[in-house]
Design a protein around this motif. Structure first.
Motif, PDB file in Angstrom:
ATOM      1  N   TYR A  43       5.178   3.086  -7.882  1.00  0.00           N
ATOM      2  CA  TYR A  43       5.385   2.494  -6.558  1.00  0.00           C
ATOM      3  C   TYR A  43       6.440   1.400  -6.702  1.00  0.00           C
ATOM      4  CZ  TYR A  43       4.229  -0.077  -2.255  1.00  0.00           C
ATOM      5  OH  TYR A  43       4.280  -0.711  -1.038  1.00  0.00           O
ATOM      6  N   THR A  53       5.611  -2.437  -6.393  1.00  0.00           N
ATOM      7  CA  THR A  53       4.920  -3.107  -7.508  1.00  0.00           C
ATOM      8  C   THR A  53       5.933  -3.574  -8.545  1.00  0.00           C
ATOM      9  OG1 THR A  53       2.991  -1.719  -7.179  1.00  0.00           O
ATOM     10  CG2 THR A  53       3.168  -2.819  -9.301  1.00  0.00           C
ATOM     11  N   GLU A  77      -3.495  -9.189  -2.797  1.00  0.00           N
ATOM     12  CA  GLU A  77      -3.923  -7.977  -3.511  1.00  0.00           C
ATOM     13  C   GLU A  77      -4.452  -8.389  -4.882  1.00  0.00           C
ATOM     14  OE1 GLU A  77      -5.156  -4.698  -3.925  1.00  0.00           O
ATOM     15  OE2 GLU A  77      -3.701  -4.474  -2.301  1.00  0.00           O
ATOM     16  N   LYS A 113       0.847  -1.191   0.000  1.00  0.00           N
ATOM     17  CA  LYS A 113       0.000   0.000   0.000  1.00  0.00           C
ATOM     18  C   LYS A 113       0.881   1.239   0.000  1.00  0.00           C
ATOM     19  CE  LYS A 113      -1.743   1.097   4.227  1.00  0.00           C
ATOM     20  NZ  LYS A 113      -2.746   0.965   5.290  1.00  0.00           N
ATOM     21  N   CYS A 114       0.396   2.266  -0.690  1.00  0.00           N
ATOM     22  CA  CYS A 114       1.150   3.520  -0.746  1.00  0.00           C
ATOM     23  C   CYS A 114       1.083   4.212   0.610  1.00  0.00           C
ATOM     24  CB  CYS A 114       0.535   4.439  -1.794  1.00  0.00           C
ATOM     25  SG  CYS A 114       0.734   3.831  -3.470  1.00  0.00           S
ATOM     26  N   LEU A 154      -0.634   2.082  -6.837  1.00  0.00           N
ATOM     27  CA  LEU A 154       0.042   0.774  -6.911  1.00  0.00           C
ATOM     28  C   LEU A 154       0.481   0.498  -8.343  1.00  0.00           C
ATOM     29  CD1 LEU A 154      -1.931  -1.612  -4.523  1.00  0.00           C
ATOM     30  CD2 LEU A 154       0.252  -0.514  -4.146  1.00  0.00           C
TER      31      LEU A 154
END
Length: 841
Positions: free
Chosen positions: A489, A492, A522, A289-290, A299
């Protein structure tokens, strides 16, 4: 040469003949029919209930094996790193770093030495075990692959090889361990512990055993990654050629049992909160998660998909390079290391361990850069596991030789367990310098390639994921620094890099996608992971096969692919079958049976009667008339005709023999009979088998005419069944009728499963060689059979989907003309036959 893949004929390793097939087909003989007669709904339900209980037990036991491995790996690794780290911190000031290196070497070499010794006890325990399990699920019996001794050596060995700092994972061996548990638990007996034997009459067949092995392998994946659905799909994609709906449900149940057993105990042991399920698998990717402060961060976005596809291509190329290098290494080992005394293998493992340790130590000390630590504040309402995860990431940072508030990025990757390093690359907000990532990737790539294949139990998943994560993180760094894409991100890209490289090495698609989605928790990553894996697989397949397929081929295992190539349909069953048959008669003398069993290595024998009269009776002019169905005589293949055709193309038989054969097969014109031929055939159908007592088995001295006399096919009998009949003295004398022969039940026939006695070890002096054995009650009277004109694709599909071991080829008049086994359907054999076919056109 494409990536070193040379197509040299002499270099090719052909499938070896000493691998047997598993027998997935049921033998519907008299003892089995008696069992069926006694079966009612209640018994069937009890049998099914026992199956479910067994599947649950397999899942729980696999979870416990995973727990055992994980607990001790963690224990030994923490001990090792604690001692070495405190030593490094002391020696940094005193200048005695060589001492720290010696300490690290002492730990690593001891652990690796123990792992190697265990592999000497059971050689099948080396490697990841996935190629062997893939072969087993494909229907090949690999010796010793599912024994108790194997699972003990595997589990304890992988614990030492991972703790010993080698670049190997514990996930592959978990799959093998699960499969062994699946094979062994329902048997309630063990060769290694002979005293453990229960009277448990269920599951005494290859059919049941293979289903349980499928469940065990899936449970292994589920325990390793916390991915029960991925495990089920792995079992379906990688191996099991025979599959049904009921099996899917049982395999998923088994995977769930394994995941939650492991989760329950690990959560209890680590967090002390028994009953809360917080650690799904041995390998956990954490939550992506950011950070809430960064509003630009996503993401992934649609723009990133283009980069993911490019990463997939690069991952496929890197994977193909890895496989090519590893194949060359494996061939070198087969030629130069394996033939030598076993101690050489141990020395090789120690050499790899020594090199790895020195590289890790020197790289951490010399090549690392000091980077600024990121702020580690998290909002207060975070879950326990997330806080645990971020603390875990930050606690594993190493500050060797770096001033306060900075950390050594190379040491952080190298001086941690591999799982911690993966978490660092996925979740560490602080940056790793591009130079560090490039060097780390290169060193890890080369060392893990060298390590896979040495004589220790070793998995390939985690090293590939770590290698790929470094590559992905490097791409993210370059895009952020040099192209100025601030929204991306890094985690990812690290995940996609890991997927690309792993996909390029192992070439799994469906199951790997689901395993990675389940590990990340996710679902939004589904699309990028799937696209990346597909692209990586297609790119890699352009150059060579996946790593597991390469190792299967190097061992010469006759693995059957999912389907044949289109051009193979130019061949028919008669082109690929084996026409040289060793057969038995319905009533055969013991001396003849013993002679056949001792002089051949076949595992099944057609039961036949000679029909010299029948052939002339049925061949009227050029047509066989039965009611109004007309067969051209030319299309009815006989064994002699087939052999004549082959021998003419090979020019290997003396012409006098050929002439005799040709003379015999010229049809004699006879006046047509008035009586309906169909009626004759129906009457003959119920006559008992003729009592033939050949005093000799088919021998080398027979002329070609004798060897290929027309034979009516009645059924197949297995070597194991014949040996069981001889051991138990099932026979009658010439003066008696065959009804006086003792009868064996189904339980007695399968009592020695899976290791039937060997004919060479038997003392048969008590048996009178003139006694006669009636094999008809024990043969399979209705095996699957094909016509000589059947296309190869149909033969292949029947053989693979039904999990057969022997496939008789029977012509239009009920004569057996040949037999097809797994070796006749391997890619290499079909290619050779196709070349022969083109030459004869």
């Amino acid at each position: 040469t494409i990536l070193g893949e040379t197509h040299e004929e002499e270099d090719e390793i052909l499938p070896r003949k000493d691998y047997e097939s598993l027998d997935y087909d049921r033998c519907i003989n008299d003892p089995y029919l008696e069992v069926l007669e006694s079966m009612d709904n209640k018994k069937a339900q009890r049998y099914e209930a026992v199956k479910w209980v067994m599947v649950f037990a397999i899942g729980v036991c696999t979870g416990l094996v995973g727990l055992f491995v994980d607990f001790f790996v963690r224990l030994f690794t923490q001990l090792k790193f604690h001692v070495v780290q405190s030593s490094v911190e002391e020696c940094t000031e005193k200048g005695c770093l060589a001492l720290s290196l010696l300490e690290l070497l002492g730990f690593n070499l001891t652990f690796v030495f123990l792992a190697s010794l265990l592999v000497l006890i059971q050689p099948v325990a080396a490697g990841s075990g996935i190629p062997e399990i893939k072969c087993y699920l494909n229907g090949v019996k690999v010796p010793g692959v599912v024994r108790l001794r194997t699972v003990v050596c595997k589990a304890v060995g992988v614990l030492f090889s991972v703790a010993g700092g080698l670049f190997v994972g514990k996930e592959g061996p978990m799959i093998h361990s699960g499969a062994v548990v699946g094979a062994g638990l329902p048997q309630f007996q063990s060769i290694s512990l002979r005293k453990i034997q229960f009277n448990f009459p269920y599951f005494r067949s290859d059919r049941d055993k293979r289903d349980f092995v499928s469940a065990g392998a899936a449970a292994g994946v589920a325990a390793a990654f916390g991915a029960p659905i991925g495990g089920t799909l792995f079992s379906l994609e990688e191996g099991s050629s025979f599959w049904n709906q009921g099996l899917t449900w049982k395999v998923l149940f088994c995977s769930m049992a394994a995941t939650f057993t492991l989760n329950f105990f690990r959560s209890g042991i680590q967090f002390g909160s028994w009953g809360s399920f917080q650690l799904p698998g041995l390998l956990n990717f954490g939550e992506f998660k950011c950070s809430e402060s960064d509003k630009k961060c996503h993401l992934w976005t649609a723009v990133d998909l283009g980069f993911f596809i490019l990463m997939g291509i690069v991952g496929g190329l890197l994977g193909a390079t890895f496989n090519c290098l590893n194949k060359r290494l494996a061939k070198y080992r087969m030629r130069n290391v394996h033939p030598k005394p076993k101690l050489v293998r141990v020395l090789e493992s120690l050499l790899v361990s020594l090199t790895t340790t020195v590289v890790v130590f020197v790289a951490s000390m010399v090549l690392g850069e000091c980077r600024q630590m990121s702020s580690t504040g998290h909002s207060g309402n975070d879950t326990l596991s997330l806080q645990g995860m971020s603390e875990d990431v930050n606690s594993s940072i190493k500050t060797f030789f770096c001033p306060n508030e900075t950390y050594n990025d190379m040491a952080t990757l190298f001086f941690n367990p591999q799982e911690s390093a993966i978490l660092q690359l996925f979740h560490q907000d602080g940056t790793f310098s591009p130079v560090t990532l490039s060097l780390f990737f290169l060193l890890y790539f080369l060392l893990s390639c060298w390590t896979y294949g040495i004589s220790v139990p070793s998995g390939l998943f985690v090293p590939s994921l770590l290698c790929g994560a470094a590559f992905g993180r490097l791409v993210a760094n370059l895009l952020k620094s040099y192209i100025g894409l601030d929204h991306i991100y890094s985690g990812t890209f690290a995940l996609i890099g890991a997927a690309a490289f792993l996909g390029g090495v192992v070439r799994m698609t469906i199951s790997l996608t689901v395993i990675l989605i389940e590990s990340t928790n996710e679902i939004t990553y589904g699309l990028p992971i799937m696209i990346t894996l597909m692209v990586a697989k297609w790119t890699g397949d352009f150059f060579n096969k996946g790593i597991y397929d390469i190792h299967v081929n190097l061992r010469g295992v006759p693995l059957l692919e999912w389907e044949t190539e289109v051009e193979m349909d130019k061949l028919r069953a008669s082109d690929i079958m084996e026409p040289n048959l060793t057969y038995v008669y319905p009533h055969t003398r013991i001396q003849s049976l013993v002679s056949i069993l001792r002089t051949t290595v076949h595992h099944a024998f057609p039961v036949v009667t000679e029909n010299r009269g029948n052939e002339r009776e049925f061949m009227k002019g050029n047509q066989l008339i039965s009611n109004n169905i007309k067969f051209k005589k030319s299309s009815i293949l006989t064994r002699a005709g087939e052999q004549r055709k082959r021998s003419q193309s090979m020019k290997s038989y003396p012409s006098s023999e050929l002439r005799n054969m040709c003379d015999e097969h010229i049809a004699t014109e006879e006046p047509p009979e008035k009586e309906d031929l169909l009626q004759q055939m129906l009457e003959r159908r119920y006559t008992p088998y003729p009592n033939l007592y050949p005093d000799q088995s088919p021998s080398e001295e027979w002329t070609m005419e004798e060897r290929f006399r027309p034979l009516t096919f009645h059924g197949l009998i297995l070597r194991s069944q014949l040996v069981t009949l001889l051991v138990r003295g099932v026979c009658y004398s010439e003066s008696q009728s065959s009804a006086s022969q003792p009868r064996l039940s189904h339980a007695e026939m399968s009592e020695d499963y899976p290791r039937y006695p060997d004919i060479h070890d038997l003392d048969l002096t008590l048996l009178n060689p003139r006694m006669i054995v009636d094999v008809t009650p024990y043969m399979n009277p209705s095996p699957f059979a094909v016509s000589p004109n059947t296309h190869v694709s149909q033969v292949f599909n029947l053989f693979r989907t039904m999990g057969l071991r022997h496939l008789p080829v029977v012509n239009a008049v009920g004569e057996i003309v040949g037999i097809i086994t797994r070796h006749n359907l391997t890619h290499e054999f079909l290619q050779a036959r196709l070349r022969q076919h083109y030459r004869t056109i």
